[in-house]
Design a protein around this motif. Sequence first.
Motif, PDB file in Angstrom:
ATOM      1  N   PRO A  10       0.806  -1.129  -0.141  1.00  0.00           N
ATOM      2  CA  PRO A  10       0.074   0.038  -0.079  1.00  0.00           C
ATOM      3  C   PRO A  10       0.782   1.280  -0.036  1.00  0.00           C
ATOM      4  N   VAL A  11       0.499   2.207  -0.619  1.00  0.00           N
ATOM      5  CA  VAL A  11       1.094   3.533  -0.859  1.00  0.00           C
ATOM      6  C   VAL A  11       0.153   4.518   0.084  1.00  0.00           C
ATOM      7  N   HIS A  12       0.370   4.607   1.521  1.00  0.00           N
ATOM      8  CA  HIS A  12      -0.535   5.151   2.342  1.00  0.00           C
ATOM      9  C   HIS A  12      -0.586   6.844   1.967  1.00  0.00           C
ATOM     10  N   GLY A  13       0.408   7.429   1.713  1.00  0.00           N
ATOM     11  CA  GLY A  13       0.647   8.795   1.446  1.00  0.00           C
ATOM     12  C   GLY A  13      -0.079   9.211   0.201  1.00  0.00           C
ATOM     13  N   ARG A  14      -0.725   8.180  -0.603  1.00  0.00           N
ATOM     14  CA  ARG A  14      -1.484   8.837  -1.725  1.00  0.00           C
ATOM     15  C   ARG A  14      -2.883   8.208  -1.642  1.00  0.00           C
ATOM     16  N   ALA A  15      -3.199   7.894  -0.567  1.00  0.00           N
ATOM     17  CA  ALA A  15      -4.706   7.645  -0.267  1.00  0.00           C
ATOM     18  C   ALA A  15      -5.747   8.713  -0.234  1.00  0.00           C
ATOM     19  N   PHE A  16      -6.806   8.618  -0.692  1.00  0.00           N
ATOM     20  CA  PHE A  16      -7.583   9.803  -0.604  1.00  0.00           C
ATOM     21  C   PHE A  16      -9.163   9.366  -0.523  1.00  0.00           C
ATOM     22  N   VAL A  17     -10.085  10.162  -0.045  1.00  0.00           N
ATOM     23  CA  VAL A  17     -11.287  10.170   0.159  1.00  0.00           C
ATOM     24  C   VAL A  17     -12.118  10.094  -1.507  1.00  0.00           C
ATOM     25  N   THR A  18     -12.865   9.118  -1.639  1.00  0.00           N
ATOM     26  CA  THR A  18     -13.357   9.015  -2.847  1.00  0.00           C
ATOM     27  C   THR A  18     -14.630   9.865  -3.208  1.00  0.00           C
ATOM     28  N   ASP A  19     -15.553  10.202  -1.940  1.00  0.00           N
ATOM     29  CA  ASP A  19     -16.745  10.651  -2.132  1.00  0.00           C
ATOM     30  C   ASP A  19     -16.280  12.194  -2.544  1.00  0.00           C
ATOM     31  N   GLY A  20     -16.852  12.570  -3.634  1.00  0.00           N
ATOM     32  CA  GLY A  20     -16.857  13.623  -4.332  1.00  0.00           C
ATOM     33  C   GLY A  20     -15.740  13.693  -5.590  1.00  0.00           C
ATOM     34  N   ALA A  21     -14.729  12.793  -5.371  1.00  0.00           N
ATOM     35  CA  ALA A  21     -13.855  12.725  -6.440  1.00  0.00           C
ATOM     36  C   ALA A  21     -14.394  12.133  -7.580  1.00  0.00           C
ATOM     37  N   GLN A  22     -13.672  12.533  -8.813  1.00  0.00           N
ATOM     38  CA  GLN A  22     -14.131  12.176 -10.134  1.00  0.00           C
ATOM     39  C   GLN A  22     -13.014  11.519 -10.819  1.00  0.00           C
ATOM     40  N   GLY A  23     -13.044  10.145 -10.328  1.00  0.00           N
ATOM     41  CA  GLY A  23     -11.750   9.382 -10.930  1.00  0.00           C
ATOM     42  C   GLY A  23     -10.721   9.193  -9.742  1.00  0.00           C
ATOM     43  N   LEU A  24      -9.655   8.483 -10.532  1.00  0.00           N
ATOM     44  CA  LEU A  24      -8.378   8.263  -9.465  1.00  0.00           C
ATOM     45  C   LEU A  24      -7.495   9.574  -9.613  1.00  0.00           C
ATOM     46  N   GLY A  25      -7.352  10.243 -10.554  1.00  0.00           N
ATOM     47  CA  GLY A  25      -6.755  11.504 -10.726  1.00  0.00           C
ATOM     48  C   GLY A  25      -5.089  10.921 -11.025  1.00  0.00           C
ATOM     49  N   PRO A  26      -4.353  11.675 -10.380  1.00  0.00           N
ATOM     50  CA  PRO A  26      -2.734  10.953 -10.614  1.00  0.00           C
ATOM     51  C   PRO A  26      -2.697   9.531 -10.207  1.00  0.00           C
ATOM     52  N   ASN A  27      -3.454   9.085  -9.208  1.00  0.00           N
ATOM     53  CA  ASN A  27      -3.358   7.634  -8.741  1.00  0.00           C
ATOM     54  C   ASN A  27      -3.402   6.609  -9.812  1.00  0.00           C
ATOM     55  N   SER A  28      -3.846   7.060 -11.046  1.00  0.00           N
ATOM     56  CA  SER A  28      -4.160   6.234 -12.012  1.00  0.00           C
ATOM     57  C   SER A  28      -2.866   5.457 -12.367  1.00  0.00           C
ATOM     58  N   GLU A  29      -1.755   5.928 -11.970  1.00  0.00           N
ATOM     59  CA  GLU A  29      -0.218   5.542 -12.151  1.00  0.00           C
ATOM     60  C   GLU A  29      -0.031   4.235 -11.495  1.00  0.00           C
ATOM     61  N   PHE A  30      -0.654   3.820 -10.530  1.00  0.00           N
ATOM     62  CA  PHE A  30      -0.680   2.706  -9.752  1.00  0.00           C
ATOM     63  C   PHE A  30      -1.209   1.576 -10.289  1.00  0.00           C
ATOM     64  N   ALA A  31      -0.852   0.230  -9.999  1.00  0.00           N
ATOM     65  CA  ALA A  31      -1.175  -0.831 -10.633  1.00  0.00           C
ATOM     66  C   ALA A  31      -2.413  -1.176 -10.059  1.00  0.00           C
ATOM     67  N   GLY A  32      -2.911  -0.880  -8.853  1.00  0.00           N
ATOM     68  CA  GLY A  32      -3.991  -1.208  -8.385  1.00  0.00           C
ATOM     69  C   GLY A  32      -4.247  -0.343  -7.032  1.00  0.00           C
ATOM     70  N   GLU A  33      -5.665  -0.565  -6.484  1.00  0.00           N
ATOM     71  CA  GLU A  33      -6.138   0.128  -5.380  1.00  0.00           C
ATOM     72  C   GLU A  33      -7.099  -0.734  -4.433  1.00  0.00           C
ATOM     73  N   ARG A  34      -7.464  -0.519  -3.457  1.00  0.00           N
ATOM     74  CA  ARG A  34      -8.080  -1.229  -2.439  1.00  0.00           C
ATOM     75  C   ARG A  34      -9.298  -0.084  -2.006  1.00  0.00           C
ATOM     76  N   ARG A  35     -10.396  -0.168  -2.186  1.00  0.00           N
ATOM     77  CA  ARG A  35     -11.564   0.446  -1.693  1.00  0.00           C
ATOM     78  C   ARG A  35     -11.703   0.276   0.148  1.00  0.00           C
ATOM     79  N   LEU A  36     -11.722   1.421   0.804  1.00  0.00           N
ATOM     80  CA  LEU A  36     -11.843   1.131   2.336  1.00  0.00           C
ATOM     81  C   LEU A  36     -13.014   1.834   2.817  1.00  0.00           C
ATOM     82  N   ASN A  37     -13.802   1.471   3.740  1.00  0.00           N
ATOM     83  CA  ASN A  37     -14.674   2.236   4.230  1.00  0.00           C
ATOM     84  C   ASN A  37     -14.401   2.970   5.616  1.00  0.00           C
ATOM     85  N   VAL A  38     -14.431   4.337   5.454  1.00  0.00           N
ATOM     86  CA  VAL A  38     -13.849   4.833   6.561  1.00  0.00           C
ATOM     87  C   VAL A  38     -14.768   5.939   7.166  1.00  0.00           C
TER      88      VAL A  38
END
Length: 144
Positions: A10-38
């Motif tokens: 995991p790349v913790h420093g690039r985690a972001f809240v998805t509510d209100g976000a329109q896509g992954l933005g610059p995080n699309s460079e990463f091979a994958g992601e995990r969605r977490l409920n917080v």
Amino acid sequence: MSLPYRRGLPVHGRAFVTDGAQGLGPNSEFAGERRLNVRVSTVDAMVTAAALPRVDFIKADVEGAEPLVLAGAARTLLRDRPTLLLEIEQRHLAKYGADADALADELRRAGYSMFLWRDGDWRPVDRVTTAHRNYLFTVKPLED
């Protein structure tokens, strides 16, 4: 929350809240992601819940959600006029439909001055640049 992964870690420093976000933005460079409920709260709600008599400083590095943090701190900003240290990067703000210059202008209209750490001192600046990420905003004069 989107938590990106690189090489299976995991790349913790690039985690972001998805509510209100329109896509992954610059995080699309990463091979994958995990969605977490917080659980998410606002600064104003936390100040009220903790019965804080005053807030003098807020630091936010939330991968483009800085305008959302400030909106959720509206009462605290008006009441206490805290100094703010914000990471501001257009590449992250864009995924929320926000603009770096508009964010800085909004804070200036609210009476804040903007500074950048350069050559061992906070220097006044007029705009956000891609060469720097962290900006100090204050309504109080900086002491030498």
